[in-house]
Write an enzyme that holds these catalytic residues in place. Structure first.
Site, PDB file in Angstrom:
ATOM      1  N   HIS A 260     -12.346 -65.624  54.858  1.00  0.00           N
ATOM      2  CA  HIS A 260     -12.967 -65.885  53.557  1.00  0.00           C
ATOM      3  C   HIS A 260     -11.917 -66.506  52.637  1.00  0.00           C
ATOM      4  CE1 HIS A 260     -15.844 -65.478  50.360  1.00  0.00           C
ATOM      5  NE2 HIS A 260     -14.974 -64.826  49.618  1.00  0.00           N
ATOM      6  N   ASP A 262     -11.635 -67.910  48.970  1.00  0.00           N
ATOM      7  CA  ASP A 262     -12.269 -68.145  47.673  1.00  0.00           C
ATOM      8  C   ASP A 262     -11.857 -69.531  47.199  1.00  0.00           C
ATOM      9  OD1 ASP A 262     -13.829 -65.813  47.219  1.00  0.00           O
ATOM     10  OD2 ASP A 262     -11.965 -64.693  47.043  1.00  0.00           O
ATOM     11  N   ASP A 372     -19.657 -62.701  50.172  1.00  0.00           N
ATOM     12  CA  ASP A 372     -18.950 -62.109  49.026  1.00  0.00           C
ATOM     13  C   ASP A 372     -19.542 -62.533  47.697  1.00  0.00           C
ATOM     14  OD1 ASP A 372     -16.958 -60.816  47.560  1.00  0.00           O
ATOM     15  OD2 ASP A 372     -15.695 -62.587  47.519  1.00  0.00           O
ATOM     16  N   HIS A 577     -18.515 -68.547  43.579  1.00  0.00           N
ATOM     17  CA  HIS A 577     -18.795 -67.189  43.106  1.00  0.00           C
ATOM     18  C   HIS A 577     -17.681 -66.507  42.308  1.00  0.00           C
ATOM     19  CE1 HIS A 577     -17.399 -66.346  47.353  1.00  0.00           C
ATOM     20  NE2 HIS A 577     -16.674 -65.454  46.710  1.00  0.00           N
TER      21      HIS A 577
HETATM   22 ZN   LIG Z   1     -15.055 -64.380  47.530  1.00  0.00          ZN
END
Ligand SMILES: [Zn+2]
Length: 1059
Positions: A260, A262, A372, A577
């Site tokens: 993951h 971001d 997420d 997000h």
């Molecule tokens: Zn995230």
């Protein structure tokens, strides 16, 4: 002679094995201490420090100065490039040799001009394999570069992870040496750790646990770390244990490599570009070494970054995608927030994403991947289905603070009834390490055991990237089928979902939104980002519509498809997000504001270009082009530019000159407008003045209060600006609760448990403090004519103040509150409340392409957990025959408790951005009392009007003389949301229209167009034509049938333009 069997104490036996593999204790004599053999320093180390993120070719030509292990460098966000010259000793022939590199900054190794591996201490990647086995004739001298970013895996928070970054942080390389690696020791360590995990995980009640512990103990007995010839016996003991198979009924865990990243969070977007390279180049290496290892990778934007910055790596990813090891997933441009983006934005996330995946990897994704994100809109199932996706994976709902979600595998049914198969990895993480504990937890926690026998297991360091390690892969491979444990399979998302679909007969269905009972502050935090998002969604909507009309009416006009794609991608990027949610650092917020500014300025240029094309060649008066970008007629007051920068108020009528047709335009010459204010007007009058529309007296104040009345609604403000009465004139019905006041600002203490920018806790409601104004501050603003207004000042606290203009226009069914706030607070939450004379157990909130109800009470824990919710442009509280709607132009946080509608305005968290929301804000909300249902009363078009003001564009040439409308829809339930050029548009002459049913009803309607349409055909959200073929087009209109909240897209092929 073998030693006699000894009585074994559970704890001492366990700890004995732990010490044998410990990196902390007894490393002088234990097995861990033998992992590396001989070592030697690198031959030469030099470095070059730069504030920029340079490409490799540029960086290596810089002036490198001698450096040493232990040197410090920085500050935060800079980059230190190391040139590493090394010579492997001849004596190491036949051995596996590593470069051991430890640094607190994230590193990337370059070899021969290509990135080859990430080196990240926090991601447990501290050695780079120079050779698996040094051959006699192999070159032993080599130059590598290591690009070290001055940030860690999770940024550079000062003190704690989510604290604002420390701008002055310094970094260090604490190890840079060559060493012999003992692969046989490594394998034993992996096995012993797994055996310890099994012993601990299954516990003393389980016989298999004892078998694991005793096997490990016996391995320690036979293994002498100093004598590698003893290792095979120990290895054989382990293999015997792991080779004991389980039964047919074992649960299957599908282990998927994942990372993951971001897209921006505690680090800026530009660092994410490098995070992708560091993480994925390491994944490439793992895929090469482990043909059975499969890696799922989401977010087209990140792949696009790699494509443009690291073309060599991109080509490798494509190669592994062909082999089925690198699997693009998700289908979206970024992993966007699941609540705040508009319906059209959600569609574009998929459209841009899927188009990218198809173009670069040969196929679209078949699962939506959003592990997420802070809640999931009830419209997502429909959008997914129409984008070629019927599978969904997330795990975030395991973060629910109050209620534990009852499923891990289930059918998720959306607002319109569309269903997708949803799976939450039951281990409640997307960053597993491959430990036995996690494997056991995955089965134990699975809430759908018995219904399905499969679970996902996402492994690899995440959030800041990093990804899987060889050790994780080795652990999972070892656990493939061992008695006492679930079966573990290195799997693809396809294998996982196919297995789940294969046994879905017993699965339950969850209807409606997936609401996250946490992070509810993200609907409000960072008001400027929220405003930028809403504004840019509007700008792109308007530009696309106007450009489409220009395309249809002008043979010369070129639709700005490429630029619009770029602008959309910028907006989609900011919907990540941790960006649109406001949970990012200041640096990211600043970048987002730049992106919004780009969209604004380019958007304005594109609007002018389209207006120019629309005006060219048409006879008519010079002046202004008034454009209504909404699909219904509007009668509104609008501010018109006057020479010298001033504005005058104009009135756009439903009929006659200045008429603003639906989705259309009309000319609006200046002379007409300067006289417009003479029309019947909204007026301002004193509290006791008679309500006579025709002859309004000039506004006066007798008792300090002000009344605004436009014949539709009558608004009374008390001397401090609070709303004491709101009456629907025709029925005399009062909307404000008896004895209560509306437009009441309230402050709350807002100190969450940890996640500062993210969370507002239920207990904040206990700290409610009304902000009381001073009598006499209310003054009359605009005195009648087409607009009446009053304004006041309000001191919120010693540091923060607010001014507001309350505006009522003639013909307008709602009263607007233009608000300016100077906000300087710490951990306070500002809301505005409206107690309504309405009783209902549920309130309605607008969501993407529709609306839904949420309770106004706290009966159950599920109701109570929704004390702070999100909405888009409107919310409504209605009882039979009457209701009150609260509209807004850039807010998302809301709630209705009992009869009080509350709009969340501003927060003041301090992490991870210490400056967030400090300063000046401007926003507008509006209040609309109505008869009947909100559907019939027109709350939905009113909220659109508030958000999409009529455009008054200077017409560069003669504007069309007659008003002209491009489209109209016969049913008020159906909204024509989007008009744009189709993605695939031969000769550029195909338009795409998107409509949705907004009332929650089965509706048939006629779509009428004045454009020269040759063919009309339905399509999905990816704009793939409906195989059923063209629709029947008669007299320039076609019939469409909608189910509640259904979204339909339509391709209109235009006739070739006349020459
Ligand atoms: Zn995230």
């Amino acid at each position: 002679m073998a030693a006699a069997p000894a009585l074994k104490h559970w704890r001492t036996t366990l700890e004995r094995v732990e010490k044998f593999v410990s990196p902390l204790y007894f490393t002088d004599c234990n097995l861990r201490g033998r992992l590396f053999g001989d070592s030697c320093p690198v031959a030469e180390l030099s470095s070059f420090l730069t504030p920029e993120r340079l490409p490799y070719q540029e960086a290596v030509q810089q002036d490198f100065r001698p450096a040493q292990v232990g040197d410090s460098f920085g500050p935060t966000w800079w980059t230190c490039w190391f040139r590493v010259e090394l010579t492997i000793p001849e004596a190491w022939v036949g051995q596996e040799v590593h470069l051991r590199w430890e640094s607190d900054g994230e590193g990337l190794v370059w070899r021969d001009g290509e990135p080859v591996q990430g080196l990240t201490k926090e991601g447990e990647k501290t050695s780079y394999i120079l050779t698996d086995k040094l051959g006699e004739k192999d070159p032993r001298s080599l130059t590598l570069y290591v690009e070290v970013a001055c940030n860690g895996l999770l940024g550079a928070g000062k003190g704690s992870m989510i604290a604002a970054p420390d701008p002055e942080k310094v970094f260090q390389v604490s190890r840079a040496e060559l060493a012999v690696f003992h692969r046989d020791v490594y394998k034993l360590l992996v096995d012993l750790e797994l055996l310890l995990g099994i012993a601990k995980g299954l516990g003393e009640d389980n016989q298999r646990s004892f078998q694991a512990l005793y096997t490990a103990n016996q391995m320690v007995n036979v293994c002498d770390p100093a004598q590698p010839e003893t290792f095979p016996v120990a290895q054989a003991l382990a293999s015997k244990f792991f080779g004991q198979r389980g039964g047919e009924s074992q649960h299957t865990i599908h282990a998927l490599g994942h990372c993951h990243i971001d897209t921006a969070w505690l680090w800026p977007f530009k660092e994410t570009v490098r995070k992708c390279a560091r993480s994925w180049v390491t994944v490439v290496q793992l895929m090469e070494r482990n043909p059975e290892f499969i890696f799922a990778c989401s977010q087209a934007q990140q792949l696009e970054w790699v494509r443009s910055h690291y073309p060599g790596l991109h080509a490798r990813l494509q190669e592994f995608a062909c082999r089925g090891q690198f699997v693009p997933v998700g289908g979206t441009w970024v992993e966007m927030d699941g609540n705040l983006p508009s319906g059209e934005s959600m569609v574009r996330q998929f459209l841009q994403g899927q188009n990218f995946f198809r173009q670069e990897f040969g196929k679209i994704c078949s699962e939506f991947w959003l592990p997420d994100t802070f809640g999931y809109s009830a419209q997502l199932p429909q959008i997914m289905r129409s984008c070629g996706i019927k599978r969904f994976l997330t795990q975030k709902l395991s973060w629910n603070l109050v209620n534990s979600f009852p499923h891990h595998t289930f059918f998720w049914e959306g607002l319109d009834g569309s269903q997708v198969l949803a799976h939450f990895p039951p281990g409640d993480s997307y960053g597993m390490q491959g430990s036995v504990e996690e494997v056991l937890k995955t089965v134990a926690k699975n809430r759908d055991k018995g219904r399905t026998n499969h679970s996902a297991f996402l492994f690899g360091f995440g959030d800041g990237g990093g990804g899987p390690t060889q050790t994780m892969v080795d652990r999972l491979k070892r656990l493939c089928n061992t008695d006492g444990l679930p079966r573990v399979q290195l799997s693809s998302p396809e294998q996982l979902f196919a297995a789940l679909e294969g046994h879905s007969g017993q699965l339950c269905t969850w209807v409606g939104e997936l609401f996250l009972e946490l992070h509810n502050g993200t609907y409000t935090t960072h008001a400027q980002i929220k405003k930028g998002n809403r504004e840019c969604e509007r700008i792109l909507h308007d530009v696309e519509l106007l450009s489409s009309l220009a395309l249809a009416r002008s043979a010369q006009f070129l639709y700005p498809a490429a630029l619009l794609q770029d602008l959309w991608r910028l907006l989609l990027l900011t919907q990540f997000h941790d960006v649109v949610t406001g949970s990012c650092i200041q640096l990211v917020a600043e970048e987002a504001m730049c992106h919004y500014e780009d969209i604004r300025s380019h958007g304005n240029t594109l609007l002018s270009a389209a207006a120019a094309a629309l005006c060219a060649g048409e006879p008519g008066p010079e002046g202004l082009l008034i454009v209504n970008t909404l699909p219904w007629k509007r009668t509104e007051v609008l501010a018109l530019p006057r020479p010298g920068g001033a504005h005058c108020l104009g009135m756009s009528w439903g009929e006659g000159p200045g008429h603003c047709p639906r989705h259309g335009l009309c000319s609006c010459p200046r002379p007409h407008l300067t006289t417009a204010p003479a029309a019947p007007a909204a007026c301002v009058r004193s509290a006791r003045a008679p309500a006579d529309l025709a002859s309004r007296p000039p506004p006066t104040k007798t008792d300090g209060s002000v009344t605004l009345d436009n014949g539709i609604i009558r608004v009374r403000l008390d001397p401090t600006g609070r709303l004491t009465s709101l009456v629907l004139v025709a029925s005399g019905r009062e909307a404000i609760a008896e004895g209560a006041v509306g437009n009441q600002f309230v402050l709350f203490d807002d100190v969450p448990l940890y996640w500062d920018a993210w969370d507002v806790m239920d207990y904040h409601l206990e700290t409610r403090k009304p902000v009381l104004g001073q009598a006499g501050t209310l003054a009359v603003g605009t005195e009648g004519g087409v607009r009446g207004s009053a304004w006041f000042l309000l001191q919120i606290s010693p540091n923060s103040r607010l001014s507001q203009e309350v505006v009522l226009d003639v013909g307008c069914p709602y009263v607007r509150f233009h608000t300016e706030v100077h906000w300087h607070e710490a951990h306070k939450f500002l809301k505005v409340e409206f107690p309504a004379r309405v009783r209902s157990p549920q309130a309605t909130y607008e969501v993407q392409f529709g609306h839904l109800q949420r309770p106004t009470h706290y009966n159950t824990s599920w109701d109570w957990a929704r004390f702070e919710v999100w909405a888009h442009r409107w919310m409504d509280l209605s009882e039979h025959g009457f209701g009150l709607a609260l509209l807004n132009d850039c807010k998302y946080g809301a709630s209705v408790r009992g009869n009080v509608l509350s709009l969340s305005l501003l927060r003041a968290p301090k992490s991870p951005d210490a400056t967030v929301d400090m300063g000046r804000h401007e926003f507008t909300y509006a209040l609309m009392p109505h008869k009947g249902s909100f559907q019939d009363a027109g709350v939905i078009p009113a909220a659109y009007s508030l958000n999409f003001p009529l455009l008054a564009l200077p017409a560069p040439g003669p504007a069309p003389a007659a008003a002209w409308s491009a489209f109209s829809v016969s049913s008020p339930a159906v909204v024509l949301e989007t008009v744009k050029q189709a993605e695939t548009s031969p000769q550029g002459r195909t338009l795409l229209l998107r409509l949705y049913e907004a009332h929650g009803s089965h509706s048939d309607c006629w779509l009428h167009t004045s454009l020269p349409v040759q063919e009309a055909v339905l399509c999905d959200l990816l704009e793939r034509r409906d195989p059923a073929g063209p629709l029947l087009l008669q007299d320039n209109r076609l019939k469409l049938a909608f189910t509640p909240f259904q979204v339909q897209s339509l391709l209109l092929v235009l006739q070739p333009p006349p020459n």
